[in-house]
Design an enzyme around this catalytic site. Structure first.
Site, PDB file in Angstrom:
ATOM      1  N   HIS A  25      -3.775  -5.812   3.173  1.00  0.00           N
ATOM      2  CA  HIS A  25      -4.558  -6.964   2.710  1.00  0.00           C
ATOM      3  C   HIS A  25      -4.499  -8.100   3.719  1.00  0.00           C
ATOM      4  O   HIS A  25      -3.604  -8.187   4.570  1.00  0.00           O
ATOM      5  CB  HIS A  25      -4.023  -7.440   1.362  1.00  0.00           C
ATOM      6  CG  HIS A  25      -2.576  -7.891   1.429  1.00  0.00           C
ATOM      7  ND1 HIS A  25      -2.199  -9.131   1.890  1.00  0.00           N
ATOM      8  CD2 HIS A  25      -1.439  -7.241   1.107  1.00  0.00           C
ATOM      9  CE1 HIS A  25      -0.888  -9.245   1.841  1.00  0.00           C
ATOM     10  NE2 HIS A  25      -0.387  -8.109   1.376  1.00  0.00           N
ATOM     11  N   GLU A  30       2.447  -3.368  -4.264  1.00  0.00           N
ATOM     12  CA  GLU A  30       3.529  -3.873  -3.435  1.00  0.00           C
ATOM     13  C   GLU A  30       4.882  -3.501  -4.031  1.00  0.00           C
ATOM     14  O   GLU A  30       4.996  -3.246  -5.242  1.00  0.00           O
ATOM     15  CB  GLU A  30       3.411  -5.407  -3.327  1.00  0.00           C
ATOM     16  CG  GLU A  30       4.535  -6.110  -2.589  1.00  0.00           C
ATOM     17  CD  GLU A  30       4.599  -5.760  -1.120  1.00  0.00           C
ATOM     18  OE1 GLU A  30       5.042  -4.620  -0.818  1.00  0.00           O
ATOM     19  OE2 GLU A  30       4.243  -6.610  -0.285  1.00  0.00           O
TER      20      GLU A  30
END
Length: 219
Positions: free
Chosen positions: A12, A92
């Site tokens: 990202h 994550e």
């Protein structure tokens, strides 16, 4: 089996947490947004990916975090050619819920001493835990290749540690090899390319910050 020609792993763009670690006291990790720089990084990555994919179809899997969804949106891929699915197993590493930045810094220092793969954050996950769920996702991904109409491209919009662990699992890297690798930068990607011999290879390696030190001759 219709194995894709490319499997692209994209980190990202820069998030609020990448520039201000005190935000974890006020906002959940999964809710953090891209910064203006992060949006620019994602848009730049989109230009490169659109050129790479051309008119080919893409099967995309996106971590459920806000910053990865925003990154995918900024890529501006053609929705007529892209099948997007949210994939929680690509999230994550969990560092716990509300985070005290000072405590997190202490835990990161402990992780550096203990080892990034095995150290488990209080109320969170170890790298080994993320490796296990990435492995479970890979089993699902392999099964999707059984569809003869599977797109020739796979795109994973995820996180730096998850990218490294995906490659560790795919290429059967040792823990020592994983420990020496650095995360890619925000908005960077790595591509697994299928060669004529039916094997995948990385288009470029992850940067190393040290030399692997296996425990013994099996490493």
């Amino acid at each position: 089996m219709a194995r894709p020609r490319r499997i692209v792993l994209l980190r990202h763009g820069e998030s609020e947490g990448n520039v201000d670690d005190t935000i974890y006291e006020r906002e959940p990790d999964h809710a953090l947004r891209l910064t203006e720089t992060g949006w620019s990084q994602a848009k730049e990555a989109g230009e490169r990916l659109r050129e790479m994919f051309g008119d080919e179809r893409v099967s995309a899997y996106v971590s459920p975090y806000r910053r990865t969804h925003q990154t995918f949106k900024a890529l501006a891929l053609d929705p007529r050619r892209v099948r997007m699915r949210e994939e929680p197993r690509l999230r994550e590493q969990d560092w716990g819920n509300w985070q005290d930045p000072r405590e997190v810094r202490q835990q990161k220092a402990a992780r550096d001493a203990y080892g990034h793969f095995f150290y488990r954050f209080a109320q969170g996950e170890s790298g080994a835990d993320v490796y296990d769920r990435v492995g479970a996702f890979l089993e699902s991904l392999y099964r999707s290749f059984e569809d003869p109409q599977h797109p020739p491209n796979v795109l994973l919009v995820t996180h730096g540690l998850t990218m490294r662990l995906f490659c560790m699992r795919w290429f059967h890297w040792t823990v020592a090899e994983f420990e020496c690798l650095s995360n890619p930068g925000n908005g960077e990607f790595r591509t697994l390319l299928l060669d004529r011999g039916g094997r995948y290879h990385l288009d470029r390696p992850f940067e190393r910050w040290c030399t692997p030190e296996p425990y013994d001759t099996t490493g």
